[in-house]
Each structure stands twice: as C-alpha cells, then as structure tokens.
Design an enzyme around this catalytic site. Sequence first.
Site: not given
Ligand SMILES: Cc1ncc(COP(=O)(O)O)c(C=O)c1O
Length: 394
Positions: A127, A208, A210, A243
Amino acid sequence: MFETLKKATLDKIFVLMAEYAADPRDGKIDLGVGVYKDPGNNTPIMSAVKKAEQRILDTAKTKTYKGVVGNKEFSSAIVDLALGGVVDKSRIRTVNGAGGTGALMILLQVLGRARPGGRIFISEPTWPNHIPLAENAGLEVNYYPYFNTTTRGVDFDAMLKVLDDLTSDDIVLLHGCCHNPTGANLTNAQWDKVVESLKRTGAFPLVDLAYLGFGDGLEADAYGVRKVASSLPESLIAFSASKNFGLYRERAGVAIAIAKDSETADVVSSQMQNIIRGTISQTPDHGAEVVRVILEDKELRAEWEAELTEMRERMKRLRVKLADAIRQRSNSKDFDFIAEHSGMFSLLGLPEDVVTKLKLDDAIYMINDSRINVAGIPEDRVGELADKLLAAVR
Ligand SMILES: Cc1ncc(COP(=O)(O)O)c(C=O)c1O
C-alpha cells in the site's frame, strides 16, 4: 513564505478518482478506488452502524474530550476481536488512531523513537502510504520480495530469504490479511514459517490489519496476527475499522502494542500518548463509539457480522465469476488467480500501457499498477468486462 515550496505529488489514486468522476461515458467501470461497493455501486452505511449511530444520538450527553488514549472500551473490543485472547492483557496497551493510517502513524513513530534511522522492511509491492508513513517516522525503507509476477501468488521463498537475513534491529511490516495491492496472501503454514524466522532473527513485527473479515472470515483472517502476537515477545498491530465497519471517513482505528512485560508496556503506552498529544492531541471518537456499541451489543454484533459476511461472499462470488468468464473465453487458466486471491484487491499484472488503454478506450478504471477492486466489478456485466480485459491484453 511559500516561494520555497515545491508542489508535492499527490497519491495517484486521487488523480484517478477525479478522472473517473469527470468521465462522461455511460457504463464506465470503477475498479480503482479502494472502498467496498454494493451491487448498486454504492458504498453503503452498514445497517448495524446506522442503528448504533441512532443509539448514540439518543443517549449521548456530552462531546467533551475522551483523553489521549481515546475510547478504551472500543480498543478493548478490538483487541478481543483481533487477538481472541491469545495474549495476556497485562502486556497489551492501546490508543485510538485516526483510522488505520493514524494507528500506523503512531506505531511507526514509536519505532522511529526506539530505533532512530532503523531499517523497516516492507513488502514489494505494498500500500503506497506505508512508505511516507515510515519515512516520516525517520525509518529507512527497505523491501522484501512478495509477489511472483508469473504465478501471481506470493513469492514465499524469496520473501523468506530476505527475512532470514534480518537482525534484531530491523523491523518488518506485514499485512495481516487481504494484502493490498496484490490480493495474494500467506497460508497459515507460511505464517508459521515467517514467525519462526522472526523468532530466529529477533526482527520486530508490525502487523497492518486493515481488512479483518474481508478475506475468509473474522477468525480465519486473524490467524497471522494471532500467531505473531502469541509467539513473539513483542509486536505492534495497527487495526483499521474503515473497511470492515464501512466507517472510512470517521477515522476509527486502534494502535495495539504488545510488550514483553507490563512495565515495558507502560513505557510504550506513554510514548504512544506523547505522540498523539504532540500531533493531533485527541483522536476522533464517533466511529470508535459506533464500533464499541456494535461489538458490545449481542444483536448489533450479529447483524454486523452478517453484513460483513454478505460483503465478503459477494467479493468472492465476483472473483469466481470474472475468473470463470475469462477462462471460458480464453480457454486458459491465466486469470484463475483472481478467484484464488482474497480480500478486496487483485493485482492483474498488466503493463501500464494496457491499463491506460482500458481507461481511454473502454472507460475501465484501475490503478496504474493494474490493481483492481473486485467489489467494483459490475455483476451483470462480467462477460463484457472479461471480453474487454482479454482484448486489451491480446
Ligand atoms: C493496507 C492498508 N493499511 C491501512 C489502511 C488505512 O486505512 P484507513 O486509514 O482508512 O483506516 C489501508 C487503507 O486503504 C490499507 O489498504
């Protein structure tokens, strides 16, 4: 003042979103943006969320500050959800983050303080936001190979080879499940091997998380993070509720620190709080409170789990349909990997000129690296999408 500034580059996804919005063609297809889409191409507010919000609206008496650690009951419910009791709570400390990104920011800053200039190893590809988040924390970004562009699966031998050479000063960022952007994920046996490697080298894991629940289910998706948390003396976890609760703009997340003992955990907690105080002072609470209400209420929790299951099954069904449609038309298994991947994304492995051609000629939008959001596949036009993808790669 501003004459010294250069224009900063924005994440390409925002440019793509603007291009899609401005495209006047009927039937345009958005496989780009990383949010869940329902059959009507909307990103709905989940029904359990709506009900929790109503309850909060009816009963909340104040909007005063929560305190630097944020909504403790939310954090505690997330620790239970993600870790399922595999670690003694005396070693766990939490703070809320502004979304998963906020949680990552806090944890990476803690690591930057613990190992100034230290090396962090991130999957290649990853990401894209992982990179500035780590650099802003003063860490040196390095990569471990992750994706085999021929098989479109995890290049596990290459990954492990790099991990095996790390030292106890190094940090490894692992995607807990539903890898973004590839959609290719570690098997449980591979997680076991990664953890064995981390045990051997002493390299430090940051997980991570998510997309918990978007892959194979809440329990199955937690295998890796639970293995890491229960097998190693110390680890960090960034949880996002964006999500799986559909709370994107509410910025709900939890930074979870697991230390070797309670005393050390207190030190890490003080650092996390110090980082929050010196950056945003207090974290947002609306999304956190919504999640707390849902997870603490039997009925709402069941409703949320059912909605999450429906979303996950829809994404799986779309994967299978697209892979089947391509296989039938091409008589080859070249795109079967779409059905084998899990989570919201798949990296198709198309060259950038093909991605551009699909956008310009067919109004099919995906990220430049050919990542698609499978939730954006229009179920009633899978055949047409398969035709266009095949025509573009031929
Ligand atoms: C791999 C990954 N980590 C972390 C996030 C963080 O998401 P958010 O800050 O919207 O909770 C995302 C969002 O797209 C992601 O794809």
